[in-house]
Design a protein around this motif. Structure first.
Motif, PDB file in Angstrom:
ATOM      1  N   ASP A   7      -8.386   6.142  10.297  1.00 18.79           N
ATOM      2  CA  ASP A   7      -7.628   7.321   9.888  1.00 18.79           C
ATOM      3  C   ASP A   7      -7.130   7.154   8.460  1.00 18.79           C
ATOM      4  OD1 ASP A   7      -6.401   9.777  10.124  1.00 18.79           O
ATOM      5  OD2 ASP A   7      -4.973   9.164  11.654  1.00 18.79           O
ATOM      6  N   THR A 107      -2.868   9.912  12.852  1.00 17.68           N
ATOM      7  CA  THR A 107      -3.212  10.706  14.037  1.00 17.68           C
ATOM      8  C   THR A 107      -3.695   9.820  15.177  1.00 17.68           C
ATOM      9  OG1 THR A 107      -5.425  11.115  13.165  1.00 17.68           O
ATOM     10  CG2 THR A 107      -3.761  12.792  12.720  1.00 17.68           C
ATOM     11  N   THR A 108      -4.190   8.628  14.848  1.00 21.00           N
ATOM     12  CA  THR A 108      -4.657   7.698  15.880  1.00 21.00           C
ATOM     13  C   THR A 108      -3.530   6.817  16.416  1.00 21.00           C
ATOM     14  OG1 THR A 108      -5.300   6.163  14.122  1.00 21.00           O
ATOM     15  CG2 THR A 108      -7.022   7.595  15.014  1.00 21.00           C
TER      16      THR A 108
END
Length: 170
Positions: A7, A107-108
């Motif tokens: 990410d 986001t991960t």
């Protein structure tokens, strides 16, 4: 064992990368590798091994073969397994201190940054130690294809208290 750039996140005007944290099982695996995610991204300078970290800038040439320049990522990962480090090494929030507040919400998932983008092709860094509390911080200076010098403030602390020498007792 594959490690992945998972990410990117922007904080304080800088773009940071997250890297996976896959462990290498050395009895059954021969090591680790990382496929760089940007088309044409490569490592063209010697990496630095320092305090258990592999410090290496990647190079992304300009997509126009007739144009000069490009960009880089200054990556800092665990040399044994290529994974992200277990503590912050970049001053993400720009407060001059590298601590637990230098974590990003990718986001991960929430993790420490493993790389920072540099808006020119960068050289292998020169390290200047001795900034911050008792010299715990380092400045990494990178010559850039733009003619400038990038300065990245990073942690200089070893990853753990590992034995650095020994003495044989007869």
């Amino acid at each position: 064992q594959a490690q992945l750039v998972t990410d990117t996140e922007i904080a304080g005007g800088q773009t940071y990368r997250a890297v996976s944290n896959n462990m290498v099982n050395y009895p059954t695996q021969k090591g680790w590798y990382m496929d760089l995610p940007v088309s044409g991204e490569r490592v063209v300078v010697d990496p630095i091994l320092r305090n258990g970290r592999l410090i290496v800038p990647t190079t992304i040439p300009n997509s126009d073969p007739c144009a000069a320049g490009g960009s880089s990522w200054l990556m800092e990962i665990d040399y044994l397994n290529g994974a992200r480090l277990n503590k912050a090494v970049f001053d993400v929030n720009g407060d001059g201190t590298i601590d637990g507040s230098d974590i990003l919400a990718f986001t991960t998932g929430t993790s420490h940054a493993a790389g920072v983008r540099i808006d020119a092709i960068a050289s292998s860094p020169s390290v200047v130690r001795g900034f911050g509390d008792e010299g715990a911080l380092e400045n990494k200076y990178l010559n850039q294809s733009s003619g400038g010098i990038a300065r990245v403030l990073e942690s200089g602390q070893p990853l753990s208290n590992r034995r650095t020498s020994w003495r044989e007792i007869p």
